[in-house]
Write an enzyme that holds these catalytic residues in place. Sequence first.
Site, PDB file in Angstrom:
ATOM      1  N   LYS A   9       0.830  -1.204   0.000  1.00  0.00           N
ATOM      2  CA  LYS A   9       0.000   0.000   0.000  1.00  0.00           C
ATOM      3  C   LYS A   9       0.873   1.268   0.000  1.00  0.00           C
ATOM      4  CE  LYS A   9      -3.893  -2.108   2.515  1.00  0.00           C
ATOM      5  NZ  LYS A   9      -4.845  -1.878   3.621  1.00  0.00           N
ATOM      6  N   TYR A  49     -12.847  -3.173  -2.408  1.00  0.00           N
ATOM      7  CA  TYR A  49     -13.295  -3.006  -1.021  1.00  0.00           C
ATOM      8  C   TYR A  49     -14.816  -2.875  -0.953  1.00  0.00           C
ATOM      9  CZ  TYR A  49      -8.490  -2.386   0.771  1.00  0.00           C
ATOM     10  OH  TYR A  49      -7.181  -2.578   1.153  1.00  0.00           O
ATOM     11  N   ASN A 112      -1.882   0.405   6.983  1.00  0.00           N
ATOM     12  CA  ASN A 112      -1.405  -0.876   7.521  1.00  0.00           C
ATOM     13  C   ASN A 112      -0.569  -1.690   6.539  1.00  0.00           C
ATOM     14  OD1 ASN A 112      -3.521  -1.567   5.917  1.00  0.00           O
ATOM     15  ND2 ASN A 112      -4.649  -2.719   7.452  1.00  0.00           N
ATOM     16  N   HIS A 115      -2.106  -5.265   1.788  1.00  0.00           N
ATOM     17  CA  HIS A 115      -3.351  -6.010   1.619  1.00  0.00           C
ATOM     18  C   HIS A 115      -2.973  -7.440   1.260  1.00  0.00           C
ATOM     19  CE1 HIS A 115      -7.180  -7.465   0.053  1.00  0.00           C
ATOM     20  NE2 HIS A 115      -6.456  -7.967  -0.939  1.00  0.00           N
ATOM     21  N   GLU A 126      -9.301 -11.616  -7.024  1.00  0.00           N
ATOM     22  CA  GLU A 126      -8.434 -10.424  -6.925  1.00  0.00           C
ATOM     23  C   GLU A 126      -7.293 -10.486  -7.932  1.00  0.00           C
ATOM     24  OE1 GLU A 126      -7.456 -10.138  -2.730  1.00  0.00           O
ATOM     25  OE2 GLU A 126      -9.472  -9.410  -2.243  1.00  0.00           O
TER      26      GLU A 126
HETATM   27  P1  IDP Z   1      -7.857  -6.579   6.030  1.00  0.00           P
HETATM   28  O1  IDP Z   1      -7.028  -5.650   5.186  1.00  0.00           O
HETATM   29  O2  IDP Z   1      -7.118  -7.012   7.281  1.00  0.00           O
HETATM   30  O3  IDP Z   1      -8.416  -7.742   5.252  1.00  0.00           O
HETATM   31  P2  IDP Z   1     -10.528  -5.348   5.920  1.00  0.00           P
HETATM   32  O4  IDP Z   1     -11.544  -5.402   7.017  1.00  0.00           O
HETATM   33  O5  IDP Z   1     -10.795  -6.118   4.686  1.00  0.00           O
HETATM   34  O6  IDP Z   1      -9.122  -5.748   6.589  1.00  0.00           O
HETATM   35  O7  IDP Z   1     -10.334  -3.801   5.570  1.00  0.00           O
HETATM   36  C1  IDP Z   1      -9.639  -3.428   4.405  1.00  0.00           C
HETATM   37  C2  IDP Z   1      -8.788  -2.211   4.735  1.00  0.00           C
HETATM   38  O8  IDP Z   1      -9.627  -1.107   5.106  1.00  0.00           O
HETATM   39  C3  IDP Z   1      -7.856  -2.407   5.929  1.00  0.00           C
HETATM   40  O9  IDP Z   1      -6.664  -3.088   5.587  1.00  0.00           O
HETATM   41  C4  IDP Z   1      -7.608  -0.974   6.357  1.00  0.00           C
HETATM   42  O10 IDP Z   1      -6.641  -0.331   5.530  1.00  0.00           O
HETATM   43  C5  IDP Z   1      -8.974  -0.331   6.115  1.00  0.00           C
HETATM   44  N1  IDP Z   1      -9.815  -0.368   7.311  1.00  0.00           N
HETATM   45  C6  IDP Z   1     -10.497  -1.410   7.835  1.00  0.00           C
HETATM   46  N2  IDP Z   1     -11.170  -1.071   8.946  1.00  0.00           N
HETATM   47  C7  IDP Z   1     -10.900   0.256   9.140  1.00  0.00           C
HETATM   48  C8  IDP Z   1     -11.317   1.215  10.132  1.00  0.00           C
HETATM   49  O11 IDP Z   1     -12.076   0.922  11.072  1.00  0.00           O
HETATM   50  N3  IDP Z   1     -10.828   2.495   9.980  1.00  0.00           N
HETATM   51  C9  IDP Z   1     -10.008   2.850   8.960  1.00  0.00           C
HETATM   52  N4  IDP Z   1      -9.595   1.979   8.006  1.00  0.00           N
HETATM   53  C10 IDP Z   1     -10.037   0.689   8.097  1.00  0.00           C
HETATM   54 MG    MG Z   2      -9.870  -7.780   3.787  1.00  0.00          MG
END
Ligand code: IDP
Ligand code: MG
Length: 154
Positions: A9, A49, A112, A115, A126
């Site tokens: 990312k 997403y 974070n 992905h 994907e």
């Molecule tokens: P993942 O990346 O661990 O699979 P997902 O729930 O699929 O998690 O969420 C996709 C991305 O959306 C996360 O990696 C993060 O960058 C962002 N994200 C998820 N939840 C939050 C939140 O509560 N606040 C801000 N960003 C979030």
């Molecule tokens: Mg996810």
Amino acid sequence: MEQTFVILKPSAIQRSLCGDVLTRFQRKGLAIAGIKMMQLDEKILRVHYAHLVDRPFFPTLVKSMTRTPVIVMVLKGKDAVAVVRSMVGATNCRNAAPGTIRGDFGMSGQENIVHASDTPENAVIEINRFFSPEEVFDYSMPTTEATYAPDEID
Ligand code: IDP
Ligand code: MG
């Protein structure tokens, strides 16, 4: 061998962590089947997403994911989807276990670093979303016999 889909990312690009993250995957024994840099846009992110489109943070997530180009890749190995997800760690870097990529390299829930596909079914979807078939390569690794037992190779 299973394939999974990974994005380095903008947080990885801007914090110069791409090499560190890729090195972890390679040292684990995963092979790079495809890799390229690309600029994401809201259109592809609304699909990628889709499960988050209605969440209040979605506009901020789009801004974050479009801030710089990203590096997308296909990694290959036995049980690659589960192996990579466990290496990546919990979504929020502050909750992610030490030793995971997010646990070692990040401080944020949104910024974070990576992905990674969450199921084999989503990995196929994907990979096809981000790569054309000729961008994903099938080649042999000289390290296979030192990486897997014969009955672990399909
Ligand atoms: P993942 O990346 O661990 O699979 P997902 O729930 O699929 O998690 O969420 C996709 C991305 O959306 C996360 O990696 C993060 O960058 C962002 N994200 C998820 N939840 C939050 C939140 O509560 N606040 C801000 N960003 C979030
Ligand atoms: Mg996810």
